[in-house]
Design a protein around this motif. Structure first.
Motif, short mmCIF file in Angstrom:
data_model
loop_
_atom_site.label_atom_id
_atom_site.label_comp_id
_atom_site.label_asym_id
_atom_site.label_seq_id
_atom_site.Cartn_x
_atom_site.Cartn_y
_atom_site.Cartn_z
N TYR A 69 0.78 -1.13 0.06
CA TYR A 69 -0.07 -0.11 0.09
C TYR A 69 0.91 1.20 0.04
N ARG A 70 1.74 1.31 0.91
CA ARG A 70 2.80 2.38 0.99
C ARG A 70 3.82 2.55 -0.32
N ALA A 71 3.88 1.80 -1.00
CA ALA A 71 4.85 1.78 -2.22
C ALA A 71 4.09 2.06 -3.48
N GLU A 72 2.68 1.60 -3.42
CA GLU A 72 1.89 1.40 -4.72
C GLU A 72 0.79 2.19 -4.88
N GLY A 73 0.09 2.52 -3.54
CA GLY A 73 -0.96 3.23 -3.39
C GLY A 73 -2.16 2.27 -3.29
N ALA A 74 -3.37 2.55 -3.36
CA ALA A 74 -4.44 1.63 -3.10
C ALA A 74 -4.69 1.03 -4.50
N PRO A 75 -5.00 -0.13 -4.67
CA PRO A 75 -5.44 -0.72 -6.18
C PRO A 75 -6.89 -0.47 -6.02
N LEU A 76 -7.32 0.56 -6.59
CA LEU A 76 -8.84 0.69 -6.56
C LEU A 76 -9.66 -0.05 -7.63
N SER A 98 -12.06 -9.07 7.21
CA SER A 98 -11.19 -10.12 8.00
C SER A 98 -9.81 -9.79 7.82
N ALA A 99 -9.46 -8.69 7.49
CA ALA A 99 -8.09 -8.08 7.22
C ALA A 99 -7.45 -7.47 8.81
N HIS A 100 -6.47 -7.64 9.04
CA HIS A 100 -5.57 -7.04 9.82
C HIS A 100 -5.97 -5.60 10.02
N ARG A 101 -6.20 -5.03 11.39
CA ARG A 101 -6.47 -3.68 11.45
C ARG A 101 -5.48 -2.80 10.81
N ALA A 106 -4.50 1.11 6.45
CA ALA A 106 -3.59 1.44 5.09
C ALA A 106 -4.51 1.77 4.18
N ALA A 107 -5.72 0.61 3.74
CA ALA A 107 -6.41 0.97 2.70
C ALA A 107 -7.32 2.01 2.93
N LEU A 108 -7.68 2.40 3.94
CA LEU A 108 -8.81 3.57 4.10
C LEU A 108 -8.06 4.76 3.71
N GLU A 109 -6.87 4.84 4.55
CA GLU A 109 -5.94 6.15 4.26
C GLU A 109 -5.57 6.47 2.91
N THR A 110 -5.31 5.26 2.14
CA THR A 110 -4.77 5.50 0.47
C THR A 110 -5.99 5.93 -0.13
N THR A 111 -7.31 5.42 0.35
CA THR A 111 -8.32 5.72 -0.56
C THR A 111 -9.08 6.98 -0.20
N GLY A 112 -8.69 7.69 1.06
CA GLY A 112 -9.20 8.79 1.28
C GLY A 112 -10.42 8.57 2.04
N LEU A 113 -10.94 7.49 2.41
CA LEU A 113 -12.49 7.13 2.96
C LEU A 113 -12.49 7.03 4.54
N ALA A 114 -11.30 7.00 5.15
CA ALA A 114 -11.35 6.81 6.57
C ALA A 114 -12.41 7.52 7.52
N ASP A 115 -12.45 8.83 6.99
CA ASP A 115 -13.74 9.69 7.90
C ASP A 115 -14.98 9.26 7.56
N LEU A 116 -15.36 8.40 6.39
CA LEU A 116 -16.53 8.29 6.08
C LEU A 116 -17.38 7.25 6.73
#
Length: 204
Positions: A69-76, A98-101, A106-116
């Protein structure tokens, strides 16, 4: 459902197995599908016949996926982010994964959706992972909603089983990279080709 990262999990596990002189194949991938971190680390240890702590296996895989995620960004997934923003404008939305927190964050941060998302729950926070209903029941509890009033979007057979066991309505949006196991289509209440096509109002 939001990011097409399932192939990353598989590639990280394949690389880990190869590093230890083992192989990781499609049957192995199916064995860990939907499991929480404790369960899939144990399964990996058993299937790869490794003499190492399960916590070490878990850490190696989680760190590997977060690094992607950090290297490639989110695979949207096409249209997924826009669909979440549209739905969250009128309805409470949550993540039950099911994913680890660390991977979820990392997924929510890179998609910009965390606050939703009003609630985010990892299967690691409950006793049993999917196909048990625990993660969905806990998510409904934190939302303050009855399970029967919840609409779930899933992409795997175990995920569909978990949501149905929780008494929820389930929409299956198959993942193109890693299609759901046989039986998922028949068990889901509705099948859509894209998350962007979802209209929660149609279930009211």
């Amino acid at each position: 459902m939001l990011v097409d990262s399932e192939i990353w999990w598989d590639e990280v596990r394949q690389a880990f197995a190869a590093k230890h002189g083992r192989t990781w194949d499609q049957a192995d991938r199916a064995a860990v599908m939907g499991a929480n971190s404790r369960a899939w680390a144990r399964i990996m240890r058993e299937r790869l016949d490794l003499d190492m702590p399960e916590a070490e296996i878990e850490r190696a895989i989680v760190d590997g996926v977060v690094a992607r995620y950090r290297a490639e960004g989110a695979p949207l997934i096409d249209g997924a982010v826009e669909a979440v923003r549209r739905i969250a404008a009128t309805l409470p939305v949550a993540v039950a994964s099911s994913a680890h927190r660390a991977v979820i964050d990392a997924a929510l941060e890179t998609t910009g959706l965390a606050d939703l998302f009003e609630v985010v729950v990892s299967s690691d926070e409950v006793e049993h992972g999917k196909p048990a209903p625990d993660v969905y029941l806990e998510t409904a509890r934190r939302l303050g909603r009855a399970p029967v009033s919840c609409l779930v979007v899933e992409d795997s057979l175990n995920g569909v089983k978990a949501a149905k066991a929780a008494g929820m309505t389930v929409v299956l949006v198959p993942n193109v990279s890693v299609p759901p196991a046989p039986g998922a289509t028949e068990l889901a209440d509705l099948v859509l080709p894209r998350l962007a096509d979802l209209d929660p109002g149609a279930f009211a």
